[in-house]
Write a protein that holds these residues in place. Structure first.
Motif, PDB file in Angstrom:
ATOM      1  N   TYR A 226     -58.355  19.885  72.248  1.00 27.53           N
ATOM      2  CA  TYR A 226     -58.309  21.335  72.137  1.00 27.53           C
ATOM      3  C   TYR A 226     -59.410  22.012  72.940  1.00 27.53           C
ATOM      4  N   PHE A 227     -59.158  23.271  73.294  1.00 27.47           N
ATOM      5  CA  PHE A 227     -60.169  24.175  73.839  1.00 27.47           C
ATOM      6  C   PHE A 227     -60.077  25.430  73.001  1.00 27.47           C
TER       7      PHE A 227
ATOM      8  N   GLY B  32     -54.638  23.991  65.419  1.00 30.12           N
ATOM      9  CA  GLY B  32     -54.319  22.619  65.800  1.00 30.12           C
ATOM     10  C   GLY B  32     -54.591  21.626  64.684  1.00 30.12           C
ATOM     11  N   MET B  33     -55.713  21.806  63.990  1.00 28.04           N
ATOM     12  CA  MET B  33     -56.050  20.916  62.885  1.00 28.04           C
ATOM     13  C   MET B  33     -55.050  21.051  61.734  1.00 28.04           C
TER      14      MET B  33
ATOM     15  N   GLU C 169     -53.060  17.833  60.577  1.00 25.83           N
ATOM     16  CA  GLU C 169     -53.297  17.351  59.209  1.00 25.83           C
ATOM     17  C   GLU C 169     -52.013  17.357  58.385  1.00 25.83           C
ATOM     18  N   GLY C 170     -51.056  18.176  58.780  1.00 21.94           N
ATOM     19  CA  GLY C 170     -49.783  18.215  58.070  1.00 21.94           C
ATOM     20  C   GLY C 170     -48.840  17.090  58.445  1.00 21.94           C
TER      21      GLY C 170
ATOM     22  N   VAL D  42     -51.730  15.843  70.561  1.00 26.04           N
ATOM     23  CA  VAL D  42     -51.477  17.278  70.575  1.00 26.04           C
ATOM     24  C   VAL D  42     -52.562  17.925  71.427  1.00 26.04           C
ATOM     25  N   ALA D  43     -52.157  18.753  72.396  1.00 26.01           N
ATOM     26  CA  ALA D  43     -53.101  19.519  73.214  1.00 26.01           C
ATOM     27  C   ALA D  43     -52.945  20.987  72.844  1.00 26.01           C
ATOM     28  N   ALA D  44     -54.054  21.625  72.471  1.00 25.01           N
ATOM     29  CA  ALA D  44     -53.999  23.018  72.033  1.00 25.01           C
ATOM     30  C   ALA D  44     -55.061  23.839  72.747  1.00 25.01           C
TER      31      ALA D  44
END
Length: 82
Positions: free
Chosen positions: A9-10, A20-21, A25-26, A52-54
């Motif tokens: 992530y950025f 994103g978390m 986490e889900g 995952v990239a966010a």
């Protein structure tokens, strides 16, 4: 649920990381978060079940160099949005 999801992530204000978390986490037992905003954080080959990239939309072009590593990843769970 997945064993391990890696979140790259950025997030200059923290909102993108938080979103994103929550997503990761889900869907996963374990989440490894990597901050792409840190200059010392070099891209590496992901090892998780899912990556995952966010990032906020205006930053996608700027971060393309770091995300380029994901473009070469091939696997059953591959999905690249960018």
């Amino acid at each position: 649920m997945r064993e391990l999801t890696e979140l790259y992530y950025f997030s200059p204000t923290g909102g993108t990381k938080k979103a994103g978390m929550l997503l990761c986490e889900g869907i996963s037992w374990d989440v490894e978060a990597v901050d792409l905003g840190k200059k010392e954080e070099a891209p590496r080959q992901p090892e998780g079940d899912l990556v995952v990239a966010a990032m906020p939309p205006p930053m996608q072009e700027m971060m393309d160099e770091k995300l380029g590593a994901f473009r070469t990843v091939r696997g059953a769970n591959e999905l690249f949005l960018g």
